[in-house]
Design a protein around this motif. Structure first.
Motif, mmCIF file in Angstrom:
data_model
loop_
_atom_site.group_PDB
_atom_site.id
_atom_site.type_symbol
_atom_site.label_atom_id
_atom_site.label_comp_id
_atom_site.label_asym_id
_atom_site.label_seq_id
_atom_site.Cartn_x
_atom_site.Cartn_y
_atom_site.Cartn_z
ATOM 1 N N LYS A 134 4.061 6.009 -5.209
ATOM 2 C CA LYS A 134 4.166 6.129 -6.663
ATOM 3 C C LYS A 134 3.006 6.928 -7.267
ATOM 4 C CE LYS A 134 7.126 2.286 -7.744
ATOM 5 N NZ LYS A 134 7.913 2.735 -8.876
ATOM 6 N N ILE A 178 -0.156 6.038 -7.533
ATOM 7 C CA ILE A 178 -1.064 5.180 -8.301
ATOM 8 C C ILE A 178 -2.350 4.997 -7.502
ATOM 9 C CG2 ILE A 178 -1.372 2.851 -9.259
ATOM 10 C CD1 ILE A 178 1.716 2.783 -9.602
ATOM 11 N N THR A 179 -3.474 5.246 -8.138
ATOM 12 C CA THR A 179 -4.761 5.076 -7.459
ATOM 13 C C THR A 179 -5.132 3.598 -7.402
ATOM 14 O OG1 THR A 179 -6.039 5.240 -9.498
ATOM 15 C CG2 THR A 179 -5.574 7.316 -8.316
ATOM 16 N N GLN A 180 -6.094 3.289 -6.558
ATOM 17 C CA GLN A 180 -6.597 1.915 -6.511
ATOM 18 C C GLN A 180 -7.186 1.521 -7.862
ATOM 19 O OE1 GLN A 180 -9.376 1.660 -3.250
ATOM 20 N NE2 GLN A 180 -7.759 1.213 -1.769
ATOM 21 N N GLU A 231 -6.584 -4.150 0.258
ATOM 22 C CA GLU A 231 -5.836 -3.165 1.043
ATOM 23 C C GLU A 231 -6.442 -2.962 2.425
ATOM 24 O OE1 GLU A 231 -5.074 0.462 -1.075
ATOM 25 O OE2 GLU A 231 -3.685 -0.531 -2.443
ATOM 26 N N VAL A 263 -9.312 -4.381 -5.096
ATOM 27 C CA VAL A 263 -8.083 -3.768 -4.571
ATOM 28 C C VAL A 263 -8.377 -3.125 -3.221
ATOM 29 C CG1 VAL A 263 -6.351 -1.958 -4.939
ATOM 30 C CG2 VAL A 263 -7.028 -3.437 -6.839
ATOM 31 N N LEU A 307 -4.327 0.716 -10.253
ATOM 32 C CA LEU A 307 -3.733 -0.576 -9.910
ATOM 33 C C LEU A 307 -4.658 -1.710 -10.341
ATOM 34 C CD1 LEU A 307 -1.505 -2.273 -8.633
ATOM 35 C CD2 LEU A 307 -2.633 -1.942 -6.411
ATOM 36 N N LEU A 339 3.191 -2.191 -9.945
ATOM 37 C CA LEU A 339 3.658 -0.938 -9.351
ATOM 38 C C LEU A 339 5.004 -0.488 -9.922
ATOM 39 C CD1 LEU A 339 2.759 -1.598 -5.596
ATOM 40 C CD2 LEU A 339 1.564 -0.075 -7.197
ATOM 41 N N ILE A 370 1.520 -7.674 -8.035
ATOM 42 C CA ILE A 370 1.305 -6.304 -7.559
ATOM 43 C C ILE A 370 2.591 -5.495 -7.686
ATOM 44 C CG2 ILE A 370 0.768 -4.900 -5.526
ATOM 45 C CD1 ILE A 370 -1.134 -7.257 -4.695
ATOM 46 N N ARG A 406 2.281 1.862 -3.425
ATOM 47 C CA ARG A 406 1.264 2.398 -4.336
ATOM 48 C C ARG A 406 1.060 3.890 -4.092
ATOM 49 N NH1 ARG A 406 -3.731 3.945 -4.016
ATOM 50 N NH2 ARG A 406 -4.212 3.008 -1.998
ATOM 51 N N ILE A 426 0.845 -1.201 0.000
ATOM 52 C CA ILE A 426 0.000 0.000 0.000
ATOM 53 C C ILE A 426 0.881 1.252 0.000
ATOM 54 C CG2 ILE A 426 -1.739 1.306 1.281
ATOM 55 C CD1 ILE A 426 -2.674 -1.496 2.388
#
Length: 130
Positions: free
Chosen positions: A52, A54-56, A74, A70, A59, A93, A89, A49, A46
């Protein structure tokens, strides 16, 4: 002036404040991105993510699953995650290397030094290759 919410529930206020501070540290990348204990793998995924950006939803697209899946994973810190799923994952990512160390087990003598030497060797190889 003390916020009303702190007067009503100081414990909750302090917990929320700590969580916001942790989130801000993660966004800034102030955590070990290369090594994690097995016990903390889920929360580490998490953090990666979030760091970086990156949204759910993004991803989920990269993994070929739904955003609610996701979110559920999480919410439970990827409890009982398989090696295959963790690798998928990490790949989604864009994480090429992550060292996972044992969780509750006691580290053998010299393990910390070994881990540091391994990181230094990897960094040297990257410099030579680049």
């Amino acid at each position: 002036m003390i916020p009303k919410c702190k007067k009503r529930s100081p414990w909750l206020y302090d917990q929320m404040k700590a969580e916001v501070e942790e989130y801000e540290r993660v966004i800034r990348g102030e955590f070990d991105k290369e090594t994690v204990s097995m016990n903390e793998l889920g929360s580490h995924l998490i953090k990666l993510r979030l760091w970086k950006g990156i949204t759910q939803s993004e991803l989920a697209k990269r993994l070929g699953v739904s955003q609610p899946q996701v979110s559920k994973d999480e919410r439970f810190d990827y409890q009982s995650i398989s090696v295959e799923k963790a690798n998928r994952i990490l790949k989604a990512l864009g994480v090429e290397r992550l060292t996972i160390i044992p969780g509750n087990e006691e580290m053998p003598p010299g393990y910390e030094e070994f881990l540091q030497a391994s990181k230094e060797m990897a960094a040297t190889k990257e410099k030579q290759a680049g």
